[in-house]
Design a protein around this motif. Structure first.
Motif, short mmCIF file in Angstrom:
data_model
loop_
_atom_site.label_atom_id
_atom_site.label_comp_id
_atom_site.label_asym_id
_atom_site.label_seq_id
_atom_site.Cartn_x
_atom_site.Cartn_y
_atom_site.Cartn_z
N ALA A 90 6.03 -6.07 0.75
CA ALA A 90 5.81 -6.10 -0.60
C ALA A 90 4.33 -6.71 -0.75
O ALA A 90 4.31 -7.63 0.16
N ILE A 91 3.44 -6.33 -1.43
CA ILE A 91 2.38 -7.29 -1.93
C ILE A 91 2.23 -7.33 -3.49
O ILE A 91 2.63 -6.42 -4.17
N ILE A 92 2.08 -8.52 -4.00
CA ILE A 92 1.81 -8.77 -5.20
C ILE A 92 0.86 -9.59 -5.68
O ILE A 92 0.38 -10.52 -5.07
N LEU A 93 0.43 -9.22 -6.79
CA LEU A 93 -0.61 -9.88 -7.42
C LEU A 93 -0.15 -10.70 -9.02
O LEU A 93 0.56 -9.69 -9.55
N ASP A 94 -0.31 -11.91 -9.16
CA ASP A 94 0.29 -12.35 -10.09
C ASP A 94 -0.99 -12.73 -11.41
O ASP A 94 -1.95 -12.53 -11.06
N GLN A 95 -0.40 -13.08 -12.44
CA GLN A 95 -1.47 -13.31 -13.74
C GLN A 95 -2.41 -14.53 -13.44
O GLN A 95 -3.43 -14.29 -14.02
N GLU A 128 -8.71 -13.24 -2.38
CA GLU A 128 -10.14 -12.85 -2.73
C GLU A 128 -10.36 -11.40 -2.30
O GLU A 128 -11.56 -10.99 -3.04
N ILE A 129 -9.51 -10.61 -1.60
CA ILE A 129 -9.66 -9.48 -1.47
C ILE A 129 -8.54 -8.48 -1.87
O ILE A 129 -8.65 -7.55 -2.63
N GLY A 130 -7.29 -8.68 -1.29
CA GLY A 130 -6.16 -7.87 -1.36
C GLY A 130 -5.25 -8.00 -0.22
O GLY A 130 -5.42 -8.96 0.54
N GLY A 131 -4.22 -6.94 -0.26
CA GLY A 131 -3.20 -7.13 0.96
C GLY A 131 -2.83 -5.65 1.20
O GLY A 131 -2.82 -4.90 0.44
N ALA A 132 -1.99 -5.76 2.35
CA ALA A 132 -1.55 -4.55 3.00
C ALA A 132 -0.24 -4.82 3.72
O ALA A 132 -0.11 -6.10 4.13
N ALA A 133 0.83 -3.92 3.93
CA ALA A 133 1.88 -3.86 4.59
C ALA A 133 2.17 -2.57 5.41
O ALA A 133 1.74 -1.62 5.03
N ALA A 134 3.10 -2.70 6.52
CA ALA A 134 3.23 -1.27 7.00
C ALA A 134 4.61 -1.20 7.28
O ALA A 134 5.73 -2.39 7.19
N THR A 135 5.15 -0.12 7.37
CA THR A 135 6.44 0.24 7.84
C THR A 135 6.47 1.54 8.84
O THR A 135 5.68 2.27 8.57
N ALA A 179 2.37 -4.85 -8.53
CA ALA A 179 3.15 -5.10 -7.09
C ALA A 179 3.33 -3.66 -6.78
O ALA A 179 3.47 -2.70 -7.40
N ILE A 180 3.56 -3.61 -5.24
CA ILE A 180 3.67 -2.55 -4.67
C ILE A 180 4.67 -2.68 -3.32
O ILE A 180 4.62 -3.82 -2.88
N SER A 181 5.83 -2.01 -3.33
CA SER A 181 6.63 -2.22 -2.25
C SER A 181 7.11 -0.97 -1.78
O SER A 181 6.98 0.27 -2.01
N THR A 182 7.67 -0.85 -0.31
CA THR A 182 7.97 0.09 0.57
C THR A 182 9.09 0.69 0.18
O THR A 182 10.36 0.03 0.00
N TRP A 183 9.66 1.79 0.34
CA TRP A 183 10.78 2.64 0.20
C TRP A 183 11.38 2.45 -1.13
O TRP A 183 11.18 1.60 -1.77
N ARG A 184 12.32 3.34 -1.45
CA ARG A 184 13.14 3.30 -2.75
C ARG A 184 14.07 2.20 -2.75
O ARG A 184 14.23 1.77 -3.88
N MET A 185 14.34 1.65 -1.80
CA MET A 185 15.47 0.42 -1.64
C MET A 185 14.86 -0.59 -2.45
O MET A 185 15.53 -1.45 -2.68
N SER A 186 13.56 -0.76 -2.55
CA SER A 186 13.00 -1.82 -2.85
C SER A 186 12.92 -1.90 -4.56
O SER A 186 12.42 -2.82 -5.12
N TYR A 187 13.21 -0.82 -5.12
CA TYR A 187 13.04 -0.65 -6.64
C TYR A 187 13.74 -1.57 -7.50
O TYR A 187 13.00 -2.19 -8.34
N ASP A 188 14.89 -1.94 -7.29
CA ASP A 188 15.64 -2.83 -7.98
C ASP A 188 15.08 -4.30 -7.86
O ASP A 188 14.88 -5.08 -8.75
N GLY A 189 14.37 -4.59 -6.66
CA GLY A 189 13.83 -5.84 -6.19
C GLY A 189 12.62 -5.91 -6.96
O GLY A 189 12.16 -6.83 -7.51
N LEU A 190 11.80 -4.66 -7.02
CA LEU A 190 10.56 -4.93 -7.80
C LEU A 190 10.94 -5.04 -9.19
O LEU A 190 10.06 -5.83 -10.02
#
Length: 318
Positions: free
Chosen positions: A155-160, A196-203, A6-17
């Protein structure tokens, strides 16, 4: 697969991550995990650019934008200028189940949320109202200038199981015009994901991000074989050069990406903290800086950085 990332933007996302990481360890789906991550940020009133406690528009009304995308089916849902709903991303996810009417704005989005049973909440906190009143007093003319703090949680997430999902949420520019919408709920600009490829997000400044469809471009380049880091670097720095050539300037833009193998990448033209978690390495906050020669410098943050961040923002890691 037996891994996740998982990857997410900004420090504020840490607890959610961290909350999403526990779910991913328990084999929860990418869609559920990304919704949990964003909901955690939306709940916390001290994060002034997302959800409850978000800063209002020039009329003193908190209007939020959010989006959700399922990387398996490519289903998408989005809301813009939604009012009185804390968990905008959950409304967006519900809309992604619709074949039509999956992107709603303004009163239509709020009406849908109410009829679907989402809890209605006064989103304007005492602190946010005070900030708005102070801004009105200090800027009495009609042409109010928006505050340049406009951080989106993405955020973008890859699960098991190998499925992926992406989501965004923001209250947008402080003192924005009523109804103003940035890139965050717009497919291809603020977010995009394909399992099948991946994801991206912007801020960043949505009005500039929208000019490049940057999230889709990153996924397109990953489909051609580029790593997430190479795709982020190539996309951002080429686009910034183009904008500067065409208009002479560019606003803040930061991009995150994750591919189907769990590799990640980031590019930015400002100082940009972001969060990453993997099954092997746990959760970590990193810090990216504008790249020289098209390469983004990235490092894990130190304990001293944590301390300074908390001091400046009045936010505890506990």
């Amino acid at each position: 697969m037996n891994t996740w990332a998982a990857i997410s933007t900004w420090r504020m996302s840490y607890d959610g991550l961290q909350a999403a990481s526990q779910q991913l360890n328990d084999r929860v789906s990418a869609g559920d995990a990304v919704e949990k991550l964003i909901n955690t940020v939306e709940d916390y009133p001290l994060y002034k650019s997302v959800g409850y406690g978000g800063l209002p528009n020039e009329e003193g009304v908190v209007q939020v934008d959010a989006a959700f995308m399922d990387g398996d089916t490519l289903a998408q849902g989005a809301v813009a200028a939604l009012e009185n709903v804390k968990h905008a991303v959950s409304v967006a996810r519900r809309l992604s189940q619709n074949k039509t009417n999956s992107f709603l704005v303004g009163p239509g989005a709020t009406k849908f949320a109410m009829q679907a049973g989402f809890e209605m909440t006064n989103m304007l906190t005492t602190a946010a109202k005070a900030s708005w009143q102070d801004r009105r007093k200090s800027t009495p003319n009609i042409d109010l200038k928006p505050y340049d703090g406009h951080d989106t949680v993405g955020a973008i997430i890859l699960d098991q199981a190998g499925s992926m999902a992406a989501a965004t949420s923001t209250s947008g520019l402080f003192m924005k015009k009523s109804g103003r919408t940035g890139d965050s709920p717009l497919s291809g600009s603020g977010f995009y994901v394909d399992s099948e490829i991946g994801g991206a997000a912007a801020t960043g400044l949505g009005e500039d991000i929208m000019k490049g469809c940057l999230s889709y471009e990153i996924v397109r380049q990953m489909a051609e074989g580029k790593s997430p880091q190479a795709a982020c670097d190539a996309t951002l720095y080429h686009f910034i050069a183009k904008l500067k050539k065409r208009s002479g300037q560019t606003g803040a833009i930061s991009l995150i990406a994750l591919n189907k193998q769990g590799a990640w990448g980031v590019a930015t033209n400002v100082e940009f903290p972001f969060c990453v978690a993997t099954a092997e390495g746990g959760a970590q906050i990193y810090f990216a800086q504008p790249g020289q020669a098209g390469v983004t410098p990235i490092k894990a943050v130190s304990s001293a950085w944590f301390d300074e961040y908390e001091k400046q923002n009045g936010i505890s890691l506990d």
